[in-house]
Enzyme design. Structure first.
Site, short mmCIF file in Angstrom:
data_model
loop_
_atom_site.label_atom_id
_atom_site.label_comp_id
_atom_site.label_asym_id
_atom_site.label_seq_id
_atom_site.Cartn_x
_atom_site.Cartn_y
_atom_site.Cartn_z
N ASP A 128 0.84 -1.21 0.00
CA ASP A 128 0.00 0.00 0.00
C ASP A 128 0.86 1.25 0.00
O ASP A 128 2.05 1.20 0.33
CB ASP A 128 -0.97 0.01 1.19
CG ASP A 128 -0.32 -0.41 2.52
OD1 ASP A 128 0.93 -0.47 2.59
OD2 ASP A 128 -1.06 -0.67 3.46
N ASN A 173 -8.34 -1.53 13.52
CA ASN A 173 -9.67 -1.54 12.87
C ASN A 173 -9.83 -2.74 11.92
O ASN A 173 -10.82 -2.83 11.21
CB ASN A 173 -9.95 -0.20 12.15
CG ASN A 173 -9.21 -0.02 10.84
OD1 ASN A 173 -8.42 -0.88 10.43
ND2 ASN A 173 -9.43 1.10 10.17
N HIS A 200 -7.87 -3.62 9.36
CA HIS A 200 -7.39 -3.56 7.97
C HIS A 200 -6.16 -4.45 7.78
O HIS A 200 -5.37 -4.65 8.70
CB HIS A 200 -7.17 -2.12 7.48
CG HIS A 200 -6.00 -1.36 8.01
ND1 HIS A 200 -6.01 0.01 8.20
CD2 HIS A 200 -4.74 -1.76 8.37
CE1 HIS A 200 -4.82 0.40 8.63
NE2 HIS A 200 -4.04 -0.64 8.75
N GLU A 212 -9.56 -1.16 4.20
CA GLU A 212 -10.27 -0.64 5.36
C GLU A 212 -11.61 -1.35 5.55
O GLU A 212 -12.08 -2.05 4.62
CB GLU A 212 -10.50 0.87 5.15
CG GLU A 212 -9.21 1.69 5.06
CD GLU A 212 -8.61 2.02 6.42
OE1 GLU A 212 -8.60 1.15 7.32
OE2 GLU A 212 -8.14 3.16 6.58
P1 PGA Z 1 1.38 -1.88 13.26
O1 PGA Z 1 0.47 -1.56 11.97
O2 PGA Z 1 2.25 -3.04 12.92
O3 PGA Z 1 2.17 -0.60 13.45
O4 PGA Z 1 0.47 -2.17 14.39
C1 PGA Z 1 -0.37 -2.57 11.48
C2 PGA Z 1 -1.20 -2.06 10.32
O5 PGA Z 1 -1.66 -0.91 10.33
O6 PGA Z 1 -1.45 -2.84 9.38
#
Ligand code: PGA
Length: 231
Positions: free
Chosen positions: A56, A125, A127, A132
């Site tokens: 992404d 959340n 994702h 999302e």
């Molecule tokens: P993080 O991010 O490893 O910093 O918790 C995970 C994500 O947003 O996919």
């Protein structure tokens, strides 16, 4: 978790040194990246042939912007691992025709025989990549609107600069076609979302729950703190 994730990358590359793989950004994969770079230094893994497909990127950012996900991945993995520029596949976020550019990115994955391995993180959340809540199981690489939670999470990486409101992400359907999928998660902050993703209903509201559609190809690597809420 870091070493086991690195083991899986190593197994894939031992079979297929030029495999197309995706690796996530965020705090979770940092230990895995250290393990991979250490193994390369020790001569137990060869990262020189792999093709790395980014998961992404924020829409409209320039390649030189130090805040982008691709810049982060370069600093934490691509540069220390010595991966050649020609082997790094970045999302075409500067192309004004996003739909055509996203389709070309999918074609590039296909031209490399599809993703051999997709390692994913998960956010609070639910994702995976930037799919999302609301992302369908058959979604493809596309532009998405970021949720307020994701923008707030990203702000930590933007050092005061405004976080873009849109991103291009590899789709859920694209990820589900990977020959092997590994989701990594650590820390008590991920307990609730992992319980929803693994033991709640499979739903677009928790995009990571779609990984359960391909149980034979997915591995969840979760540390004890993150797994504490699971039955
Ligand atoms: P993080 O991010 O490893 O910093 O918790 C995970 C994500 O947003 O996919």
């Amino acid at each position: 978790m870091d070493e086991r994730a690195a083991d899986i990358v190593a197994e894939v590359l031992a079979r297929n040194p030029g495999a197309a793989i995706s690796l996530p950004t965020g705090s979770t994969p940092v230990g895995m990246f250290h393990a991979l770079v250490r193994r390369q230094r020790e001569g137990t893994i060869d990262l020189s042939q792999l093709h790395l497909f980014c998961l992404d990127e924020y829409l409209g950012v320039s390649a030189e912007d130090p805040n982008t996900l691709t810049s982060w991945l370069r600093r934490h993995f691509v540069e220390p691992a010595g991966i050649a520029e020609a082997h790094l596949h970045t999302l075409p976020v500067a192309d004004p025709d996003s739909a055509a550019a996203a389709a070309r990115y999918e074609a590039d994955i296909a031209a490399h025989n599809g993703l051999e391995l997709a390692v994913l993180g998960i956010s609070g959340n639910g994702h995976v990549a930037y799919n999302e809540p609301g992302s369908a199981a058959d979604s493809r690489t596309r532009v998405v609107d970021l949720t307020p939670e994701s923008i707030e999470q990203a702000a930590g990486y933007f050092g005061g600069a405004t976080v873009p409101s849109k991103a291009m992400t590899v789709g859920v359907g694209t990820l589900l076609e990977a020959k092997q999928i590994v989701l990594i998660a650590s820390g008590a902050g991920k307990q609730a979302i992992l319980k929803a993703a693994l033991q709640g209903p499979m739903t677009a509201e928790v995009p990571a729950s779609w990984l359960r559609l391909v149980p034979e190809r997915v591995t969840f690597l979760i540390d004890e703190a993150a797994a504490a809420g699971l039955n």
